[in-house]
Structures are given as C-alpha cells and as structure tokens.
Design a protein around this motif. Structure first.
Motif, mmCIF file in Angstrom:
data_model
loop_
_atom_site.group_PDB
_atom_site.id
_atom_site.type_symbol
_atom_site.label_atom_id
_atom_site.label_comp_id
_atom_site.label_asym_id
_atom_site.label_seq_id
_atom_site.Cartn_x
_atom_site.Cartn_y
_atom_site.Cartn_z
ATOM 1 N N SER A 194 0.830 -1.211 0.000
ATOM 2 C CA SER A 194 0.000 0.000 0.000
ATOM 3 C C SER A 194 0.859 1.253 0.000
ATOM 4 O O SER A 194 0.552 2.225 -0.697
ATOM 5 C CB SER A 194 -0.933 -0.001 1.216
ATOM 6 O OG SER A 194 -1.832 -1.072 1.140
ATOM 7 N N VAL A 195 1.944 1.243 0.769
ATOM 8 C CA VAL A 195 2.878 2.375 0.780
ATOM 9 C C VAL A 195 3.460 2.560 -0.614
ATOM 10 O O VAL A 195 3.517 3.686 -1.137
ATOM 11 C CB VAL A 195 4.006 2.173 1.817
ATOM 12 C CG1 VAL A 195 5.123 3.198 1.629
ATOM 13 C CG2 VAL A 195 3.452 2.238 3.232
ATOM 14 N N ASN A 196 3.874 1.468 -1.240
ATOM 15 C CA ASN A 196 4.450 1.554 -2.587
ATOM 16 C C ASN A 196 3.438 2.090 -3.591
ATOM 17 O O ASN A 196 3.785 2.894 -4.461
ATOM 18 C CB ASN A 196 4.970 0.190 -3.038
ATOM 19 C CG ASN A 196 6.191 -0.247 -2.260
ATOM 20 O OD1 ASN A 196 6.879 0.568 -1.645
ATOM 21 N ND2 ASN A 196 6.457 -1.534 -2.256
ATOM 22 N N LYS A 205 -0.042 7.759 3.908
ATOM 23 C CA LYS A 205 1.222 7.058 3.663
ATOM 24 C C LYS A 205 2.070 7.023 4.941
ATOM 25 O O LYS A 205 2.637 5.982 5.286
ATOM 26 C CB LYS A 205 1.989 7.747 2.541
ATOM 27 C CG LYS A 205 3.316 7.098 2.225
ATOM 28 C CD LYS A 205 4.039 7.848 1.125
ATOM 29 C CE LYS A 205 5.452 7.402 0.990
ATOM 30 N NZ LYS A 205 6.197 8.214 0.029
ATOM 31 N N GLU A 206 2.132 8.136 5.650
ATOM 32 C CA GLU A 206 2.909 8.198 6.892
ATOM 33 C C GLU A 206 2.379 7.191 7.917
ATOM 34 O O GLU A 206 3.152 6.498 8.581
ATOM 35 C CB GLU A 206 2.843 9.617 7.450
ATOM 36 C CG GLU A 206 3.709 9.858 8.659
ATOM 37 C CD GLU A 206 3.622 11.305 9.124
ATOM 38 O OE1 GLU A 206 3.277 11.506 10.299
ATOM 39 O OE2 GLU A 206 3.888 12.212 8.311
ATOM 40 N N MET A 247 -2.799 12.115 0.970
ATOM 41 C CA MET A 247 -1.950 10.974 0.612
ATOM 42 C C MET A 247 -0.732 10.876 1.530
ATOM 43 O O MET A 247 -0.355 9.786 1.965
ATOM 44 C CB MET A 247 -1.465 11.084 -0.842
ATOM 45 C CG MET A 247 -2.537 10.933 -1.887
ATOM 46 S SD MET A 247 -3.320 9.329 -1.835
ATOM 47 C CE MET A 247 -4.911 9.802 -1.199
ATOM 48 N N ASP A 248 -0.113 12.016 1.822
ATOM 49 C CA ASP A 248 1.056 12.021 2.709
ATOM 50 C C ASP A 248 0.700 11.527 4.106
ATOM 51 O O ASP A 248 1.451 10.769 4.716
ATOM 52 C CB ASP A 248 1.684 13.415 2.794
ATOM 53 C CG ASP A 248 2.474 13.784 1.545
ATOM 54 O OD1 ASP A 248 2.745 12.884 0.717
ATOM 55 O OD2 ASP A 248 2.815 14.974 1.401
ATOM 56 N N ILE A 263 0.818 4.084 -2.977
ATOM 57 C CA ILE A 263 0.613 5.520 -2.741
ATOM 58 C C ILE A 263 1.821 6.322 -3.190
ATOM 59 O O ILE A 263 1.682 7.419 -3.730
ATOM 60 C CB ILE A 263 0.280 5.785 -1.253
ATOM 61 C CG1 ILE A 263 -1.119 5.249 -0.944
ATOM 62 C CG2 ILE A 263 0.362 7.266 -0.922
ATOM 63 C CD1 ILE A 263 -1.518 5.332 0.499
ATOM 64 N N THR A 264 3.014 5.768 -3.005
ATOM 65 C CA THR A 264 4.232 6.451 -3.453
ATOM 66 C C THR A 264 4.217 6.636 -4.964
ATOM 67 O O THR A 264 4.622 7.677 -5.476
ATOM 68 C CB THR A 264 5.482 5.657 -3.021
ATOM 69 O OG1 THR A 264 5.473 5.549 -1.598
ATOM 70 C CG2 THR A 264 6.754 6.337 -3.463
ATOM 71 N N LEU A 316 0.695 4.439 7.231
ATOM 72 C CA LEU A 316 1.000 3.099 6.728
ATOM 73 C C LEU A 316 2.452 2.728 7.003
ATOM 74 O O LEU A 316 2.753 1.595 7.388
ATOM 75 C CB LEU A 316 0.700 3.010 5.227
ATOM 76 C CG LEU A 316 -0.771 2.950 4.832
ATOM 77 C CD1 LEU A 316 -0.931 3.186 3.336
ATOM 78 C CD2 LEU A 316 -1.389 1.616 5.236
ATOM 79 N N VAL A 317 3.360 3.673 6.809
ATOM 80 C CA VAL A 317 4.781 3.421 7.075
ATOM 81 C C VAL A 317 4.984 3.111 8.557
ATOM 82 O O VAL A 317 5.710 2.185 8.919
ATOM 83 C CB VAL A 317 5.656 4.615 6.626
ATOM 84 C CG1 VAL A 317 7.077 4.486 7.163
ATOM 85 C CG2 VAL A 317 5.670 4.719 5.109
#
Length: 109
Positions: free
Chosen positions: A30-32, A54-55, A50-51, A34-35, A57-58
């Motif tokens: 999922s991180v990949n 993503k944060e 999104m940021d 969104i990246t 999720l990381v």
C-alpha cells in the motif's frame, strides 16, 4: 504454562507470525502504491491526504517489522493477537479513509 511447554500456543503463535508477515506485505504494498500515485501537484488537499495516509502506513509497517524481528520471542500469543487485531483495524481505517476521500473527490468533479 510457558510457550515451550504448550505446543498449541507455539503452533498458534507460528500461524500468527505468518499473518503478521502477510499484513506487513500488505502495508508495504500500500505504501508503494501511494508512493507511485502522483496527484495533481496543484491539488494540495490530495497531496496532504496521501502524505498523511502514507505516513500512517509506514508507521504501521515499521511496527509490524519490529514485532516480527524484535518482540516475537518475548510476546505471548494473546499479546501478539491483540497487536495483530489492532494493526489490522488500523489498516482497515486507512483504506476506508482512502476510499472515502476518493469518493468525495469523485462527487466534487
């Protein structure tokens, strides 16, 4: 009774480890995704959303990695299960946020 004396708990813990590994891969994928998603640079709210997702999720991915590598041997099955359920719920909430955000964006256009 310790885990070493309880084959059932040891077996359950191994199964849960595999579930954690799959959840880690889900967070990572999922991180990949969104990246790779490149929102329109003029759309600041989308970039911010999104940021943020993503944060989170990381952070979840990193927590799972720590559990799998550092904490696995010290944790009991019930402790691991609680963490798995919590992290799985976090993933569900984050994907729901994404879905709601994009449904809202669709309605606005």
């Amino acid at each position: 009774m310790s885990e070493m004396n309880d084959p059932f708990e040891a077996s359950q813990k191994k199964k849960l480890w595999k579930q954690f590994k799959a959840l880690h891969e889900t967070f990572r994928d999922s991180v990949n995704l969104i990246t790779k998603y490149v929102p329109n640079v003029s759309d600041a709210p989308t970039i911010k959303a999104m940021d943020s997702i993503k944060e989170n999720l990381v952070t979840g991915k990193d927590l799972i990695y720590k559990i799998l590598t550092d904490e696995y041997n010290q944790m009991t099955y019930p402790e691991m299960q609680k963490k798995y359920i919590g992290l799985n719920n976090i993933y569900d909430i984050l994907t729901q946020e994404l879905e709601e955000y994009f449904n809202k964006k669709k309605k606005d256009t």
